[in-house]
Design a protein around this motif. Structure first.
Motif, PDB file in Angstrom:
ATOM      1  N   PRO A   1      76.814  82.172  48.845  1.00 42.52           N
ATOM      2  CA  PRO A   1      77.193  81.382  47.112  1.00 42.52           C
ATOM      3  C   PRO A   1      78.786  80.545  47.090  1.00 42.52           C
ATOM      4  CG  PRO A   1      75.115  82.608  47.014  1.00 42.52           C
ATOM      5  CD  PRO A   1      75.374  83.290  48.219  1.00 42.52           C
ATOM      6  N   HIS A   2      78.953  82.264  47.196  1.00 42.86           N
ATOM      7  CA  HIS A   2      80.856  81.894  47.093  1.00 42.86           C
ATOM      8  C   HIS A   2      81.415  81.490  48.475  1.00 42.86           C
ATOM      9  CE1 HIS A   2      85.217  83.488  46.444  1.00 42.86           C
ATOM     10  NE2 HIS A   2      84.468  83.893  47.160  1.00 42.86           N
ATOM     11  N   THR A   3      81.246  81.542  49.706  1.00 42.49           N
ATOM     12  CA  THR A   3      82.101  80.852  50.459  1.00 42.49           C
ATOM     13  C   THR A   3      81.184  79.364  50.068  1.00 42.49           C
ATOM     14  OG1 THR A   3      81.941  82.883  52.214  1.00 42.49           O
ATOM     15  CG2 THR A   3      82.164  80.573  52.955  1.00 42.49           C
ATOM     16  N   LEU A   4      80.240  78.998  50.171  1.00 41.44           N
ATOM     17  CA  LEU A   4      79.210  77.993  49.804  1.00 41.44           C
ATOM     18  C   LEU A   4      80.563  77.300  48.776  1.00 41.44           C
ATOM     19  CD1 LEU A   4      77.398  74.877  49.614  1.00 41.44           C
ATOM     20  CD2 LEU A   4      76.316  76.418  48.068  1.00 41.44           C
ATOM     21  N   LYS A   5      80.784  77.530  47.654  1.00 38.72           N
ATOM     22  CA  LYS A   5      82.350  77.280  46.955  1.00 38.72           C
ATOM     23  C   LYS A   5      83.175  76.936  47.472  1.00 38.72           C
ATOM     24  CE  LYS A   5      79.886  78.997  42.485  1.00 38.72           C
ATOM     25  NZ  LYS A   5      80.265  79.873  41.909  1.00 38.72           N
ATOM     26  N   GLN A   6      83.741  77.544  48.882  1.00 42.19           N
ATOM     27  CA  GLN A   6      85.052  77.906  49.279  1.00 42.19           C
ATOM     28  C   GLN A   6      84.857  76.382  50.219  1.00 42.19           C
ATOM     29  OE1 GLN A   6      85.341  81.865  50.579  1.00 42.19           O
ATOM     30  NE2 GLN A   6      87.213  81.465  50.087  1.00 42.19           N
ATOM     31  N   MET A   7      84.165  75.810  51.070  1.00 40.92           N
ATOM     32  CA  MET A   7      83.778  74.963  51.841  1.00 40.92           C
ATOM     33  C   MET A   7      83.973  73.732  50.982  1.00 40.92           C
ATOM     34  SD  MET A   7      80.822  76.882  53.956  1.00 40.92           S
ATOM     35  CE  MET A   7      81.206  76.420  55.310  1.00 40.92           C
ATOM     36  N   GLY A   8      82.798  73.656  49.824  1.00 42.12           N
ATOM     37  CA  GLY A   8      83.047  72.408  49.439  1.00 42.12           C
ATOM     38  C   GLY A   8      84.377  72.630  48.394  1.00 42.12           C
ATOM     39  N   ASN A   9      85.159  73.317  48.114  1.00 41.83           N
ATOM     40  CA  ASN A   9      86.669  73.257  47.774  1.00 41.83           C
ATOM     41  C   ASN A   9      87.709  72.386  48.868  1.00 41.83           C
ATOM     42  OD1 ASN A   9      86.650  73.720  45.282  1.00 41.83           O
ATOM     43  ND2 ASN A   9      86.623  76.248  45.302  1.00 41.83           N
ATOM     44  N   LEU A  10      87.610  72.549  49.832  1.00 43.00           N
ATOM     45  CA  LEU A  10      88.283  72.705  51.285  1.00 43.00           C
ATOM     46  C   LEU A  10      87.965  70.744  51.160  1.00 43.00           C
ATOM     47  CD1 LEU A  10      89.610  72.555  53.974  1.00 43.00           C
ATOM     48  CD2 LEU A  10      87.346  73.387  54.744  1.00 43.00           C
ATOM     49  N   LEU A  11      86.669  70.974  51.429  1.00 47.38           N
ATOM     50  CA  LEU A  11      86.499  69.488  51.960  1.00 47.38           C
ATOM     51  C   LEU A  11      87.036  68.443  50.683  1.00 47.38           C
ATOM     52  CD1 LEU A  11      82.662  69.181  53.288  1.00 47.38           C
ATOM     53  CD2 LEU A  11      84.551  69.288  54.397  1.00 47.38           C
ATOM     54  N   ALA A  12      86.626  69.180  49.507  1.00 43.82           N
ATOM     55  CA  ALA A  12      86.793  68.250  48.641  1.00 43.82           C
ATOM     56  C   ALA A  12      88.684  67.638  48.124  1.00 43.82           C
ATOM     57  CB  ALA A  12      87.822  68.173  46.822  1.00 43.82           C
ATOM     58  N   ASN A  13      89.328  68.973  48.992  1.00 39.80           N
ATOM     59  CA  ASN A  13      90.618  68.176  49.491  1.00 39.80           C
ATOM     60  C   ASN A  13      91.590  68.123  51.326  1.00 39.80           C
ATOM     61  OD1 ASN A  13      91.677  68.688  46.925  1.00 39.80           O
ATOM     62  ND2 ASN A  13      90.530  70.932  47.506  1.00 39.80           N
ATOM     63  N   TRP A  14      90.319  67.600  51.701  1.00 42.32           N
ATOM     64  CA  TRP A  14      90.601  67.529  53.045  1.00 42.32           C
ATOM     65  C   TRP A  14      91.728  66.415  53.892  1.00 42.32           C
ATOM     66  CZ3 TRP A  14      90.696  63.380  56.338  1.00 42.32           C
ATOM     67  CH2 TRP A  14      89.932  62.053  55.517  1.00 42.32           C
ATOM     68  N   LYS A  15      92.345  65.937  52.706  1.00 49.22           N
ATOM     69  CA  LYS A  15      93.388  65.006  53.160  1.00 49.22           C
ATOM     70  C   LYS A  15      94.376  66.001  53.120  1.00 49.22           C
ATOM     71  CE  LYS A  15      91.038  60.701  51.408  1.00 49.22           C
ATOM     72  NZ  LYS A  15      91.794  59.468  50.451  1.00 49.22           N
ATOM     73  N   LYS A  16      93.873  66.961  51.989  1.00 45.64           N
ATOM     74  CA  LYS A  16      95.460  67.691  52.475  1.00 45.64           C
ATOM     75  C   LYS A  16      95.757  68.357  53.310  1.00 45.64           C
ATOM     76  CE  LYS A  16      97.024  71.380  50.236  1.00 45.64           C
ATOM     77  NZ  LYS A  16      97.147  72.750  48.889  1.00 45.64           N
ATOM     78  N   TYR A  17      95.121  69.236  53.964  1.00 37.55           N
ATOM     79  CA  TYR A  17      94.805  69.614  55.348  1.00 37.55           C
ATOM     80  C   TYR A  17      95.043  68.616  56.690  1.00 37.55           C
ATOM     81  CZ  TYR A  17      94.058  73.434  52.129  1.00 37.55           C
ATOM     82  OH  TYR A  17      93.805  74.186  51.476  1.00 37.55           O
ATOM     83  N   GLY A  18      94.377  67.106  56.799  1.00 39.78           N
ATOM     84  CA  GLY A  18      93.896  66.576  57.638  1.00 39.78           C
ATOM     85  C   GLY A  18      92.462  66.743  58.338  1.00 39.78           C
ATOM     86  N   LEU A  19      92.127  65.923  59.349  1.00 42.00           N
ATOM     87  CA  LEU A  19      90.464  66.193  59.272  1.00 42.00           C
ATOM     88  C   LEU A  19      90.450  66.857  60.429  1.00 42.00           C
ATOM     89  CD1 LEU A  19      88.072  65.599  59.917  1.00 42.00           C
ATOM     90  CD2 LEU A  19      88.469  63.828  61.615  1.00 42.00           C
ATOM     91  N   ASP A  20      91.477  66.981  61.353  1.00 38.21           N
ATOM     92  CA  ASP A  20      91.737  68.111  62.637  1.00 38.21           C
ATOM     93  C   ASP A  20      91.533  69.843  61.759  1.00 38.21           C
ATOM     94  OD1 ASP A  20      90.804  66.212  64.329  1.00 38.21           O
ATOM     95  OD2 ASP A  20      92.636  66.668  65.259  1.00 38.21           O
ATOM     96  N   GLU A  21      92.547  69.833  60.830  1.00 37.72           N
ATOM     97  CA  GLU A  21      92.634  70.920  60.482  1.00 37.72           C
ATOM     98  C   GLU A  21      91.252  71.912  59.512  1.00 37.72           C
ATOM     99  OE1 GLU A  21      94.254  74.579  59.524  1.00 37.72           O
ATOM    100  OE2 GLU A  21      94.765  73.657  61.113  1.00 37.72           O
ATOM    101  N   THR A  22      91.549  70.650  59.070  1.00 33.49           N
ATOM    102  CA  THR A  22      89.584  70.538  57.872  1.00 33.49           C
ATOM    103  C   THR A  22      88.533  71.245  59.311  1.00 33.49           C
ATOM    104  OG1 THR A  22      90.646  68.827  56.305  1.00 33.49           O
ATOM    105  CG2 THR A  22      88.365  69.966  56.509  1.00 33.49           C
ATOM    106  N   MET A  23      88.351  71.005  59.734  1.00 31.04           N
ATOM    107  CA  MET A  23      87.344  71.137  60.099  1.00 31.04           C
ATOM    108  C   MET A  23      87.344  73.006  61.490  1.00 31.04           C
ATOM    109  SD  MET A  23      84.392  70.520  61.779  1.00 31.04           S
ATOM    110  CE  MET A  23      84.213  69.153  61.939  1.00 31.04           C
ATOM    111  N   LYS A  24      88.841  73.181  61.483  1.00 32.55           N
ATOM    112  CA  LYS A  24      89.598  74.604  61.801  1.00 32.55           C
ATOM    113  C   LYS A  24      89.245  75.588  61.114  1.00 32.55           C
ATOM    114  CE  LYS A  24      92.827  73.314  65.218  1.00 32.55           C
ATOM    115  NZ  LYS A  24      93.822  73.688  65.427  1.00 32.55           N
ATOM    116  N   ARG A  25      88.975  74.762  59.426  1.00 31.89           N
ATOM    117  CA  ARG A  25      89.361  76.087  58.790  1.00 31.89           C
ATOM    118  C   ARG A  25      87.485  76.181  58.202  1.00 31.89           C
ATOM    119  NH1 ARG A  25      94.632  76.482  54.370  1.00 31.89           N
ATOM    120  NH2 ARG A  25      96.187  75.644  56.118  1.00 31.89           N
ATOM    121  N   TYR A  26      87.018  74.921  58.113  1.00 22.89           N
ATOM    122  CA  TYR A  26      85.515  74.799  57.630  1.00 22.89           C
ATOM    123  C   TYR A  26      85.024  76.008  58.365  1.00 22.89           C
ATOM    124  CZ  TYR A  26      80.645  72.855  56.431  1.00 22.89           C
ATOM    125  OH  TYR A  26      79.420  72.649  56.066  1.00 22.89           O
TER     126      TYR A  26
END
Length: 311
Positions: free
Chosen positions: A199-224
């Motif tokens: 559940p903790h990592t699930l929250k981190q994934m949600g935060n990442l996706l909410a801010n995906w424009k900050k990283y760009g699509l490809d970097e977001t995919m790598k982090r995800y």
């Protein structure tokens, strides 16, 4: 739901070829059935380093801090050859979704191979993994790596199936996504499954996706991808399943009657006490999903994470 074929490494002696030390083949019902649902890469590390079929038994022994492989009669040491093969094989393997290896094998056993003292005369009061299996765990620390013996346990088998099919779905996404909506859809469909494992990592994934424009699509995919692998490296248990099912109950609670609520909560309690099978409760919940045409729950991979024929 589309079920993409997992790509797994499997011991060649499991229903594929008679390469056991005694010239035999292992007829394992589950492994045989699984072959129809996966793309497999067969391996027999002992044969692949040049050992004959049939061949003398080899065993593992502990020398200082190192675990070595030896043929006790001739005293021939196969450690360096086995490690070299394992490195070469794993480096060239590419993306896979899991490993199904031979139990108790000095090359492929997973946590259940006998480990001898240096004089080879007595066992150490501990079990080891085979040399190839050890290297596989180092190369792919986030993947399910099991042997056919451990998969006789319902919960280990269910986790293994859930994970190899989930990794296959993500591998397909990673290689075919076109825009952020593909990743958002994948995440939404796997919400309860990810909640089950971490559940903790699930929250981190949600935060990442909410801010995906900050990283760009490809970097977001790598982090995800890193977060997805981290989550699925964890284990599930009955309490984690109960937590997810409690969330599903909350989602349904406004739609079902008071008597249905009481019955569902009673079933949850019986599940926690080991008096009810998980599959029975999931089928009961699916009845509500079809009755109310609940699109959100229909999309949840948690409820059908792998072909039902395999359980």
């Amino acid at each position: 739901m589309v079920q993409y074929k997992p790509r797994i490494v499997i011991s060649r002696c499991l229903n594929i070829a008679p390469v056991r030390y005694n010239g035999g083949i292992i007829n394992d019902e589950f492994s045989k059935k699984l072959l129809d649902y996966v793309e497999y890469i067969a391996v027999c590390p002992e044969v692949d380093i040049g050992m004959p079929v049939p061949r003398p038994t080899v065993l593992l022994y502990k020398k200082g801090d190192q675990i070595r492989m030896i043929e006790p009669n001739s005293k021939k040491d196969y450690t360096d050859e086995m490690l070299k093969f394992s490195e070469t094989f794993l480096k060239s393997l590419g993306e896979v979704d899991g490993f199904l290896l031979k139990a108790k094998s000095p090359s492929c056993g997973v946590k259940d191979t006998k480990l001898y003292q240096e004089n080879l005369k007595g066992l150490i009061n501990a079990r080891s993994s085979g040399l190839f299996a050890q290297r596989a765990m180092e190369y792919y620390p986030y993947l399910p790596i099991e042997d056919e013996g451990r998969l006789n346990d319902y919960w280990i088998r269910r986790d293994f199936l859930t994970k190899i099919f989930s990794h296959a779905r993500f591998r397909y996404l990673k290689n075919n996504y076109k825009d952020i909506n593909d990743l958002l859809k994948f995440h939404q469909e796997h919400k309860y499954l990810l909640m089950l494992y971490d559940p903790h990592t699930l929250k981190q994934m949600g935060n990442l996706l909410a801010n995906w424009k900050k990283y760009g699509l490809d970097e977001t995919m790598k982090r995800y991808a890193n977060l997805f692998h981290r989550a699925l490296s964890k284990k599930s248990d009955i309490n984690k399943h109960s937590n997810v099912l409690q969330h599903i109950y909350g989602h349904l609670s406004e739609k079902i009657s008071d008597s249905e609520k009481r019955h569902l909560l009673k079933m949850l309690d019986r599940l926690r006490k080991g008096k009810l099978q998980l599959e029975t409760l999931l089928e009961y919940i699916k009845g509500f999903i079809y009755r109310f045409n609940d699109k959100y729950l229909q999309s949840q991979i948690y409820l059908s994470p792998f072909p039902e024929e395999l359980i």
